[in-house]
Design an enzyme around this catalytic site. Structure first.
Site, PDB file in Angstrom:
ATOM      1  N   LYS A   1      32.953  74.250  45.226  1.00 47.19           N
ATOM      2  CA  LYS A   1      32.978  74.389  46.690  1.00 47.19           C
ATOM      3  C   LYS A   1      34.398  74.219  47.203  1.00 47.19           C
ATOM      4  CE  LYS A   1      32.471  71.658  50.166  1.00 47.19           C
ATOM      5  NZ  LYS A   1      33.450  72.300  51.080  1.00 47.19           N
TER       6      LYS A   1
ATOM      7  N   GLY B   1      40.035  65.110  46.877  1.00 50.64           N
ATOM      8  CA  GLY B   1      39.937  64.994  48.329  1.00 50.64           C
ATOM      9  C   GLY B   1      40.264  63.582  48.763  1.00 50.64           C
ATOM     10  N   SER B   2      39.686  63.185  49.876  1.00 52.45           N
ATOM     11  CA  SER B   2      40.053  61.887  50.459  1.00 52.45           C
ATOM     12  C   SER B   2      39.388  60.729  49.716  1.00 52.45           C
ATOM     13  CB  SER B   2      39.664  61.865  51.928  1.00 52.45           C
ATOM     14  OG  SER B   2      38.270  62.060  52.028  1.00 52.45           O
ATOM     15  N   THR B   3      40.011  59.575  49.817  1.00 50.33           N
ATOM     16  CA  THR B   3      39.486  58.383  49.152  1.00 50.33           C
ATOM     17  C   THR B   3      38.118  58.008  49.713  1.00 50.33           C
ATOM     18  OG1 THR B   3      41.699  57.628  48.604  1.00 50.33           O
ATOM     19  CG2 THR B   3      39.986  55.938  48.696  1.00 50.33           C
TER      20      THR B   3
ATOM     21  N   GLY C   1      35.590  60.247  48.172  1.00 46.61           N
ATOM     22  CA  GLY C   1      35.511  59.890  46.754  1.00 46.61           C
ATOM     23  C   GLY C   1      34.627  58.668  46.540  1.00 46.61           C
TER      24      GLY C   1
ATOM     25  N   GLU D   1      40.184  62.697  42.076  1.00 47.32           N
ATOM     26  CA  GLU D   1      41.620  62.807  42.393  1.00 47.32           C
ATOM     27  C   GLU D   1      41.723  62.584  43.889  1.00 47.32           C
ATOM     28  OE1 GLU D   1      43.960  63.321  40.212  1.00 47.32           O
ATOM     29  OE2 GLU D   1      43.104  64.403  38.522  1.00 47.32           O
TER      30      GLU D   1
ATOM     31  N   CYS E   1      48.929  65.244  48.089  1.00 43.04           N
ATOM     32  CA  CYS E   1      48.413  63.912  47.736  1.00 43.04           C
ATOM     33  C   CYS E   1      49.507  63.049  47.118  1.00 43.04           C
ATOM     34  CB  CYS E   1      47.257  64.063  46.771  1.00 43.04           C
ATOM     35  SG  CYS E   1      47.675  65.133  45.389  1.00 43.04           S
TER      36      CYS E   1
ATOM     37  N   GLU F   1      47.759  56.913  54.310  1.00 38.72           N
ATOM     38  CA  GLU F   1      48.185  58.276  53.971  1.00 38.72           C
ATOM     39  C   GLU F   1      48.170  59.124  55.242  1.00 38.72           C
ATOM     40  OE1 GLU F   1      45.446  60.807  51.804  1.00 38.72           O
ATOM     41  OE2 GLU F   1      47.063  61.432  50.495  1.00 38.72           O
TER      42      GLU F   1
HETATM   43  P1  NAD Z   1      38.023  65.546  52.256  1.00 41.30           P
HETATM   44  O1  NAD Z   1      37.629  64.472  51.322  1.00 41.30           O
HETATM   45  O2  NAD Z   1      37.601  65.450  53.666  1.00 41.30           O
HETATM   46  O3  NAD Z   1      37.468  66.959  51.753  1.00 41.30           O
HETATM   47  C1  NAD Z   1      37.681  67.414  50.436  1.00 41.30           C
HETATM   48  C2  NAD Z   1      36.517  68.304  50.063  1.00 41.30           C
HETATM   49  O4  NAD Z   1      35.330  67.528  50.027  1.00 41.30           O
HETATM   50  C3  NAD Z   1      36.238  69.456  51.035  1.00 41.30           C
HETATM   51  O5  NAD Z   1      35.821  70.573  50.289  1.00 41.30           O
HETATM   52  C4  NAD Z   1      35.091  68.915  51.867  1.00 41.30           C
HETATM   53  O6  NAD Z   1      34.278  69.911  52.433  1.00 41.30           O
HETATM   54  C5  NAD Z   1      34.321  68.104  50.851  1.00 41.30           C
HETATM   55  N1  NAD Z   1      33.529  67.007  51.392  1.00 41.30           N
HETATM   56  C6  NAD Z   1      33.720  66.336  52.552  1.00 41.30           C
HETATM   57  N2  NAD Z   1      32.798  65.356  52.677  1.00 41.30           N
HETATM   58  C7  NAD Z   1      32.031  65.408  51.559  1.00 41.30           C
HETATM   59  C8  NAD Z   1      30.940  64.637  51.097  1.00 41.30           C
HETATM   60  N3  NAD Z   1      30.458  63.613  51.794  1.00 41.30           N
HETATM   61  N4  NAD Z   1      30.399  64.939  49.893  1.00 41.30           N
HETATM   62  C9  NAD Z   1      30.902  65.961  49.147  1.00 41.30           C
HETATM   63  N5  NAD Z   1      31.927  66.728  49.544  1.00 41.30           N
HETATM   64  C10 NAD Z   1      32.495  66.457  50.736  1.00 41.30           C
HETATM   65  O7  NAD Z   1      39.568  65.651  52.087  1.00 41.30           O
HETATM   66  P2  NAD Z   1      40.556  66.621  52.822  1.00 41.30           P
HETATM   67  O8  NAD Z   1      40.956  66.018  54.099  1.00 41.30           O
HETATM   68  O9  NAD Z   1      39.995  68.009  52.846  1.00 41.30           O
HETATM   69  O10 NAD Z   1      41.770  66.650  51.766  1.00 41.30           O
HETATM   70  C11 NAD Z   1      42.837  65.809  51.861  1.00 41.30           C
HETATM   71  C12 NAD Z   1      42.705  64.662  50.882  1.00 41.30           C
HETATM   72  O11 NAD Z   1      42.690  65.147  49.549  1.00 41.30           O
HETATM   73  C13 NAD Z   1      43.893  63.742  50.968  1.00 41.30           C
HETATM   74  O12 NAD Z   1      43.475  62.415  51.017  1.00 41.30           O
HETATM   75  C14 NAD Z   1      44.650  64.018  49.684  1.00 41.30           C
HETATM   76  O13 NAD Z   1      45.445  62.985  49.241  1.00 41.30           O
HETATM   77  C15 NAD Z   1      43.573  64.379  48.749  1.00 41.30           C
HETATM   78  N6  NAD Z   1      44.094  65.173  47.633  1.00 41.30           N
HETATM   79  C16 NAD Z   1      44.226  64.580  46.406  1.00 41.30           C
HETATM   80  C17 NAD Z   1      44.738  65.294  45.337  1.00 41.30           C
HETATM   81  C18 NAD Z   1      44.888  64.672  43.984  1.00 41.30           C
HETATM   82  O14 NAD Z   1      45.088  65.388  43.009  1.00 41.30           O
HETATM   83  N7  NAD Z   1      44.806  63.365  43.848  1.00 41.30           N
HETATM   84  C19 NAD Z   1      45.114  66.625  45.512  1.00 41.30           C
HETATM   85  C20 NAD Z   1      44.987  67.191  46.764  1.00 41.30           C
HETATM   86  C21 NAD Z   1      44.458  66.442  47.828  1.00 41.30           C
END
Ligand code: NAD
Length: 501
Positions: free
Chosen positions: A206, A258-260, A263, A280, A314, A411
């Site tokens: 996704k 994605g976000s902590t 996660g 990640e 990130c 962040e």
């Molecule tokens: P986010 O967690 O809001 O979304 C990431 C993804 O998860 C999106 O596809 C979103 O639709 C999906 N999502 C949202 N809520 C969900 C849930 N409850 N269950 C399952 N999926 C869900 O993050 P964001 O704001 O889109 O991305 C930015 C974050 O990603 C930052 O914190 C950044 O540091 C992190 N990031 C980390 C890395 C890494 O390799 N460590 C790389 C890129 C981004």
């Protein structure tokens, strides 16, 4: 629109409106827009399930916007639980034959995918820039070539798994649910899909809701490569689609970037289920500059570290730690350099800083910057003009930052640098590690021994020395603490997709 006053005023420039703008050094840049006439987007993208494009069960679609203009680019489907179930069943059916293919045959498909990404790289780079707001130069020179590299690299492993796991038999896990963010859409897709396919797994991926388009082009590429139906399935949609996917009872592995906060939610969802998980997550990296560093090079490294991809990275070097004795000359050079960054039209090849990915992200960045000002840090922003439509934020840096300030702890995921100082290497380590994250760090010094001393003590998954934001598919990437666990890239990244017997 950010309106905070600049503490030091750099030259004003008009990054989008003016066809040519003089820089501080007197050079004028003519606009150099990348062509878009080779782009053919569909009006509406369905879901990619079982090798074909299928409408979503509930018939719901959402527009995806160009953040530089706020204009819709196309509509994409919103997957729901019924669509997730169809995709997982398609992936399960495909798994039995895909996992039994000889590694060399899987490699052939991965090589084909990699070559098709290369062939379509101009189109992919433009669409990545249009959909996400990143400068075309970065999409063209970093995102798309690295995505192809990841596919090539893992194609190379597909028939050599016994060498990667000497003495053990590596078996694929099954169906992998993969959820990715919006900052490097195609690159994160490649990081997820390539090791999963190389090791014999099938995937349901996704993409993020604001940047789905290159994933849909990748779906077309899967068809062009004649990848067996169901090996890769792509479901667009927002958090409910992601939630439905990670909760599906028939998945064997979740890979999330994605976000902590999300996660942690996924970790709670999967607790006790035996589903393999890699996370990640976010970061708040320390970028440490010692007094023996080559200052001009370090300034370039620091600028790349935080303003690359508008700071939507990130591993961005968002906390700059300067040795006290060089803080003033360094900051003088850094402010001058930041004042010369060109902010504006992402499709212009001269642009350094593009559009912020979404209105929500712009509001988050502004709120954190406001908190920095309110807590007493000193804000510097060049006085560049910003386009009137779209989502923009001036490259910013804060001095007089205290470790307790929100801008030093949270962040920001935007083009905002928090500068602090230190006196001794031990103090640099203490400050660098004063974070709940642990994804990356950087060190600038000409003393080799000090690089090793720092790298051993800084708690970060990646430590760059005299460079920053360098990525290689052969080098594992991942975090500690609230930056997550598991590695992507290298043999360590393959290990996340196999069970060893
Ligand atoms: P986010 O967690 O809001 O979304 C990431 C993804 O998860 C999106 O596809 C979103 O639709 C999906 N999502 C949202 N809520 C969900 C849930 N409850 N269950 C399952 N999926 C869900 O993050 P964001 O704001 O889109 O991305 C930015 C974050 O990603 C930052 O914190 C950044 O540091 C992190 N990031 C980390 C890395 C890494 O390799 N460590 C790389 C890129 C981004």
């Amino acid at each position: 629109m950010p309106t905070s006053p600049a503490t030091t005023s750099a030259r004003a420039e008009s990054p989008v409106a003016a066809p040519a703008a003089a820089t501080a050094s007197g050079f004028a840049y003519a606009a150099a827009p990348e062509a878009t006439d080779h782009i053919r987007l569909r009006d509406r993208y369905p879901l990619f399930i079982g090798g074909g494009f299928e409408p979503p069960a509930a018939g719901v679609h959402h527009p995806t916007l160009n953040p530089a203009t706020e204009e819709p680019l196309a509509e994409v489907a919103e997957a729901d639980a019924a669509d997730v179930d169809r995709a997982v069943r398609a992936a399960r059916r495909a798994f039995s034959s895909w996992s039994r293919l000889p590694g060399a045959r899987r490699a052939r498909y991965l090589f084909r995918l990699a070559r098709l990404v290369q062939e379509r790289s101009r189109e992919l780079a433009v669409v990545e820039s249009l959909d996400g707001g990143k400068p075309i130069r970065e999409a063209r020179d970093v995102d798309i070539p690295l995505a192809a590299q990841h596919l090539f690299y893992h194609a190379g492993w597909a028939d050599k798994l016994p060498l990667a796991f000497a003495g053990a038999r590596a078996r694929p896990l099954g169906v992998c649910a993969q959820v990715i963010p919006w900052n490097f859409p195609l690159l994160m897709l490649a990081w997820k899909v390539a090791p999963a396919l190389a090791t014999g797994n099938t995937v349901v991926l996704k993409p993020a809701e604001t940047t789905p388009l290159t994933a849909m082009l990748f779906a077309e590429i899967c068809q062009q490569a004649e990848l067996p139906g169901g090996v890769v399935n792509i479901l667009t949609g927002g958090p409910p689609a992601g939630r439905a996917l990670v909760r599906h009872p028939d998945i064997d592995k979740v890979a999330f970037t994605g976000s902590t906060a999300v996660g942690k939610e996924i970790q709670r969802t999967l607790a006790g289920r035996g589903t393999r998980l890699t996370l990640e997550l976010g970061g708040k990296a320390a970028h440490v500059v010692f007094d023996d560093a080559p200052l001009d090079q370090a300034v370039e490294g620091v600028v790349t570290g935080i303003y690359f991809n508008q700071g939507h990275v990130c591993c961005a070097g968002s906390r700059l730690l300067l040795q006290e004795s060089i803080a003033e000359p360094f900051l003088r050079r850094l402010r001058a350099r930041v004042g010369r960054l060109r902010v504006g039209n992402p499709l212009d090849k001269n642009t350094d800083v593009g559009a912020i990915n979404s209105r929500e992200q712009l509001e988050r960045i502004q709120a954190l910057v406001d908190s920095g000002v309110a807590q007493g840090a000193q804000l510097f922003q060049p006085a560049c003009e910003l386009p009137t439509r779209g989502y923009w934020f001036r490259p910013s840096l804060f001095t007089e930052v205290a470790p307790a300030h929100r801008i030093a702890r949270e962040e920001i995921f935007g083009p905002v640098l928090a500068v602090m100082t230190f006196r001794t290497p031990a103090e640099a380590v203490e400050r660098a590690n004063n974070t709940r994250y642990g994804l990356s760090a950087g060190v600038w010094t000409t003393t080799g021994q000090r690089i090793l001393w720092m790298a051993q003590r800084m708690r970060a998954g990646v430590v760059w020395a005299n460079t920053y934001n360098r990525f290689d598919p052969a080098a594992p990437f991942g975090g500690f603490r609230e930056s997550g666990f598991g590695r992507e890239g290298g043999p360590q990244g393959l290990a996340a997709y196999v069970a060893l017997r």
